[in-house]
Enzyme design. Structure first.
Site, PDB file in Angstrom:
ATOM      1  CB  CYS A   1      -0.949  -0.002   1.199  1.00 34.71           C
ATOM      2  SG  CYS A   1      -2.081  -1.402   1.224  1.00 34.71           S
TER       3      CYS A   1
ATOM      4  CG  ASP B   1      -2.850  -0.018  -3.301  1.00 32.38           C
ATOM      5  OD1 ASP B   1      -3.561  -0.879  -3.858  1.00 32.38           O
ATOM      6  OD2 ASP B   1      -2.796   0.111  -2.050  1.00 32.38           O
TER       7      ASP B   1
ATOM      8  CG  HIS C   1      12.720 -17.992  -5.616  1.00 26.91           C
ATOM      9  ND1 HIS C   1      12.827 -17.061  -4.606  1.00 26.91           N
ATOM     10  CD2 HIS C   1      13.779 -17.777  -6.451  1.00 26.91           C
ATOM     11  CE1 HIS C   1      13.905 -16.320  -4.823  1.00 26.91           C
ATOM     12  NE2 HIS C   1      14.505 -16.748  -5.931  1.00 26.91           N
TER      13      HIS C   1
END
Length: 518
Positions: A72, A303, A241
């Protein structure tokens, strides 16, 4: 130098053309949601989004728009400042812009616009909880803790229940009333920040729990075509990963999930997107009602995105498409209808774009580039001024290394820390849109080339080292400020269940990380 001056002059002329073709400068309205997957604005069949479709049909859709940081506050800091994260040093949800930073809204106000900002802003330093910032600071310590609540769904109300997120609806109505009360003797700029479709806080987990509840009503759920909901493919945790593994564990997603649970989470998320779309519709309706829609640029963006159980994760904090790909749509006077643009763009491009639309001089030190050339089929020579890559970086919680993503063409290159301690990743988004096959070892020349491009943009090993030192100093300062209360306070943060199993060992791990103890 002569060519540069000519291009600069032409760019400025083009930037003000929207204004000079109108009786007055256009109004500007931006609706920024939270955690909205940008892919829903152009490949969506699963949920009804009529007002996003309206903007898309009458305006322009950027098909490859990305956040500059998938969380954010750093993301919004980039949008408001027009600067990359490493330039603003917006490292996490606590460390962002200083209060005196100049935003594009400030410049609009200085140049005669009547301005208003309503709802979620989240771009200055000092916000978010202690738990969130401590998690970001200590991510380099050798700890593996469940920091979020397990994602769950919550069905409320009935078929007549339309207003679920009361805070967002309240702010939407404030924005509507502000538009109605305008005298319209000067151009206006309105920003409405929504929290949806961000998951809600899970109250049963206490005040430090993260947002892990996907909540909606039967009304919004009826807008979702359940039979079209896909179940994401997951690779085995043993093949993940190391950063993705850490993120999955710290997001409390490493346990078993039934197919029904995954489908429900995704269905509820889509329903929350439909509620968000309705708020966009309310603003458009008010602009039309007051007679100003035809002279208003409407922008819809977010965002960051939401993984919604892709890659065995929810939330954001990842460079995978669900987290990093955002919506970006423009509609209004002077903008061609129905355009879909492939150009790679990101949130830092909004600052110069909005100033160009408003005929306001654009500062020369921005990370972003104006998108106005893409809003018309002419001026193709100016389109080449935008770089053919985008940069996103992440330095916050739920990832145990600084992450850098370079998207160039059909390649997505992700590297971590100093580029050596943690292996990088490479995805071919054309052949592998689900990002299930890391081809970093198959294409060594591509890796070398993209890493060279990335290092030409920023010295990412140096940035990672700066963040590492900041984290240690910030945590140490906070720890020292607590005195004898430190052990109890840290044990009661979000990770308290795991922490209290072996508090001494965990405190020792943090001491070793801070002080380099053996």
């Amino acid at each position: 130098m002569g060519l540069f001056i000519t291009l600069f002059f032409l760019f400025q002329v083009y930037g003000i053309s929207l204004c000079h073709n109108l009786k007055k400068k256009p109004n500007i309205v931006m609706i920024m949601s939270d955690a909205f997957d940008g892919r829903l604005t152009f490949t969506n069949k699963v949920v009804q989004l009529p007002f996003i479709n309206y903007v898309r049909e009458l305006g322009i859709t950027f098909l490859n728009a990305y956040t500059n940081s998938p969380i954010c506050c750093p993301s919004r800091a980039a949008m408001w400042s027009g600067q990359f994260v490493h330039r603003t040093e917006s490292w996490n949800n606590y460390k962002c812009l200083e209060t005196n930073a100049t935003t594009w809204m400030d410049l609009l106000k200085e140049n005669g616009y009547n301005t208003k900002m309503i709802g979620k802003l989240d771009y200055t330093s000092g916000s978010h909880s202690v738990s969130n910032r401590v998690e970001a600071w200590t991510r380099d310590a050798q700890l593996l803790l469940s920091q979020e609540g397990r994602p769950v769904t919550d069905l409320v109300g009935n078929m007549s229940t339309m207003e679920i997120h009361m805070g967002d609806w309240k702010n939407t109505k404030k924005a509507q009333q502000w538009i109605r009360n305008l005298s319209h003797d000067q151009p206006f700029a309105l920003y409405l920040g929504l929290n949806l479709p961000h998951p809600y806080k899970t109250g049963s987990l206490g005040p430090t729990a993260g947002g892990s509840t996907f909540r909606t009503s039967p009304f919004w759920l009826s807008k979702v075509s359940a039979d079209l909901i896909s179940v994401p493919k997951w690779i085995p945790m043993s093949a993940m990963h190391p950063v993705d593994y850490y993120s999955t564990v710290t997001k409390n997603c490493s346990g078993a999930f039934t197919e029904e649970e995954v489908i429900n989470i995704r269905a509820f998320y889509y329903a929350m997107c439909a509620e968000t779309d309705a708020m966009l519709g309310q603003i458009i309706a008010t602009l039309r009602e007051t007679g100003v829609l035809n002279n208003t640029i409407v922008i819809f963006t977010a965002d960051h995105g939401e993984l919604a159980m892709e890659h065995r994760q929810f939330y954001k904090m990842s460079m995978f498409e669900g987290s990093a790909h955002i919506p970006l749509l423009f509609m209004g006077p002077g903008i061609k209808s129905g355009l879909q643009v492939d150009q790679l763009v990101s949130l830092v491009d909004l600052y110069p774009s909005i100033l160009n639309i408003a005929d306001v001089l654009v500062p020369t030190n921005l990370s972003g580039h104006s998108l106005l050339p893409f809003m018309s089929k002419s001026h193709s020579f100016l389109k080449a001024q935008h770089p053919d890559w985008i940069l996103s970086e992440y330095h916050g919680c739920n990832a145990n290394a600084s992450s850098y993503m370079l998207r160039a063409g059909h390649w997505k290159y992700i590297t971590y820390s100093d580029g050596q301690q943690v292996p990088p990743q490479l995805f071919d988004l054309t052949r592998d849109p689900e990002e299930l096959h890391d081809v970093i070892f198959k294409f060594p020349d591509v890796r070398v080339h993209l890493d060279k491009v990335l290092r030409s943009i920023l010295n990412y090993p140096s940035v990672s080292a700066t963040v590492h030192e900041y984290n240690k100093k910030a945590f140490t300062s906070w720890r020292n400020s607590l005195g004898g209360n430190y052990s109890q306070i840290i044990a009661n943060l979000r990770w308290h269940i795991d922490w209290q199993k072996d508090a001494k060992a965990n405190e020792g791990a943090i001491d070793q990380w801070i002080y380099g103890l053996s």
